[in-house]
Design an enzyme around this catalytic site. Structure first.
Site, PDB file in Angstrom:
ATOM      1  N   LEU A  66      50.501  -3.876  52.615  1.00 29.65           N
ATOM      2  CA  LEU A  66      51.419  -4.441  53.600  1.00 29.65           C
ATOM      3  C   LEU A  66      52.356  -5.446  52.930  1.00 29.65           C
ATOM      4  O   LEU A  66      53.560  -5.488  53.208  1.00 29.65           O
ATOM      5  CB  LEU A  66      50.626  -5.129  54.718  1.00 29.65           C
ATOM      6  CG  LEU A  66      49.956  -4.216  55.743  1.00 29.65           C
ATOM      7  CD1 LEU A  66      48.918  -4.998  56.557  1.00 29.65           C
ATOM      8  CD2 LEU A  66      50.987  -3.591  56.666  1.00 29.65           C
ATOM      9  N   GLU A  67      51.771  -6.231  52.054  1.00 28.48           N
ATOM     10  CA  GLU A  67      52.528  -7.221  51.288  1.00 28.48           C
ATOM     11  C   GLU A  67      53.578  -6.529  50.428  1.00 28.48           C
ATOM     12  O   GLU A  67      54.743  -6.940  50.356  1.00 28.48           O
ATOM     13  CB  GLU A  67      51.537  -7.992  50.427  1.00 28.48           C
ATOM     14  CG  GLU A  67      52.049  -9.239  49.753  1.00 28.48           C
ATOM     15  CD  GLU A  67      50.900  -9.935  49.035  1.00 28.48           C
ATOM     16  OE1 GLU A  67      50.210 -10.750  49.682  1.00 28.48           O
ATOM     17  OE2 GLU A  67      50.664  -9.654  47.850  1.00 28.48           O
ATOM     18  N   LEU A  68      53.163  -5.455  49.760  1.00 29.31           N
ATOM     19  CA  LEU A  68      54.064  -4.720  48.880  1.00 29.31           C
ATOM     20  C   LEU A  68      55.221  -4.096  49.652  1.00 29.31           C
ATOM     21  O   LEU A  68      56.378  -4.117  49.196  1.00 29.31           O
ATOM     22  CB  LEU A  68      53.279  -3.637  48.128  1.00 29.31           C
ATOM     23  CG  LEU A  68      54.044  -2.918  47.016  1.00 29.31           C
ATOM     24  CD1 LEU A  68      54.336  -3.873  45.867  1.00 29.31           C
ATOM     25  CD2 LEU A  68      53.239  -1.722  46.503  1.00 29.31           C
TER      26      LEU A  68
END
Length: 260
Positions: free
Chosen positions: A95-97
């Protein structure tokens, strides 16, 4: 009209300031690298005067990525993505990526670090990355669009120029190269002046601007710590080799006994 212009200028300045709250956003898989490589990298970035965001371990307890972390991505100029063996097993990391690619994909400010993985395995999602996405597809069977978004983000980042730990004998060497490259990108004017000063001040006792973030005692302490870390790593390798040789000797003795 003048008042309107000042308001727009103020808004623009505020937006620019918000975007530059952090120089670097550090994305990594906690269980792989938090206490070793990433911790050392963060420490050296901080010492070099590079404002770096690193998430709090407490944030990862929840299943949902925090709004604070997503905001930190938006407020960072660059992203360092440490692609380690278990990176893709974390939905949090993916999700961060995806957020990093959304915010920085067009700016060219994403810098991947292939840590103890073969870059082509990451690009083509083989090995541990294939296993991780297989599990995600089973878990999110009804929402494969999300999984495909993660795949696309990982492929995009893995195809960018970066660094591979497999090309360095010691982690300290890799970290030094990364930090110096980031410093040049974050402070291009200082980097240019530093290069010019080095050229013009050969044989001089003067020090170029931006080079003296650490005191001599700090540098000596870092050098000693790096030397100790490298020595410990060499000893560990020697122990592993000795264990393997002992196993080979036992295997040979067992084989000789069988054929007697």
């Amino acid at each position: 009209m003048a008042s309107s212009y000042r308001m727009r200028a103020s808004t623009s300045a505020s937006s620019s300031s918000t975007q530059r709250k952090y120089d670097v956003f550090l994305s990594f898989r906690g269980e792989d690298t938090r206490k070793k490589f990433t911790d050392h990298l963060y420490d050296q970035l901080r010492r070099r005067g590079i404002k770096t965001f690193r998430d709090d371990p407490e944030l990862e307890i929840g299943a949902t990525i925090s709004p604070e972390l997503l905001a930190a991505v938006e407020q960072s100029r660059f992203a360092l993505v440490v692609l380690s063996p278990n990176y893709a097993s974390s939905t949090w990391c993916l999700l961060e990526l995806a957020k990093i690619v959304q915010c920085m994909g067009q700016r060219g400010t994403i810098l991947p670090i292939f840590y103890e993985v073969v870059p082509s395995d990451v690009r083509h999602q083989r090995g541990s990355f294939a296993e991780a996405f297989g599990k995600h597809e089973k878990k999110f069977g009804k929402d494969l669009t999300k999984v495909q978004e993660w795949r696309d983000a990982l492929t995009k980042v893995a195809n960018l120029s970066g660094w591979s730990s497999l090309n360095y004998r010691y982690e300290t060497e890799l970290i030094k190269v990364i930090v110096e490259e980031l410093w040049k990108k974050v402070h291009p004017t200082f980097a240019s002046l530093e290069s010019e000063s080095l050229h013009n001040l050969v044989g001089s006792d003067s020090k170029p601007m931006g080079m003296d973030f650490l005191s001599d005692s700090d540098r000596d302490r870092d050098r000693d710590r790096d030397r100790d870390r490298d020595r410990d790593r060499d000893r560990e390798r020697d122990r592993e080799r000795e264990k393997q040789r002992e196993k080979d000797r036992v295997r040979q003795r067992t084989s000789a006994h069988i054929f007697q």
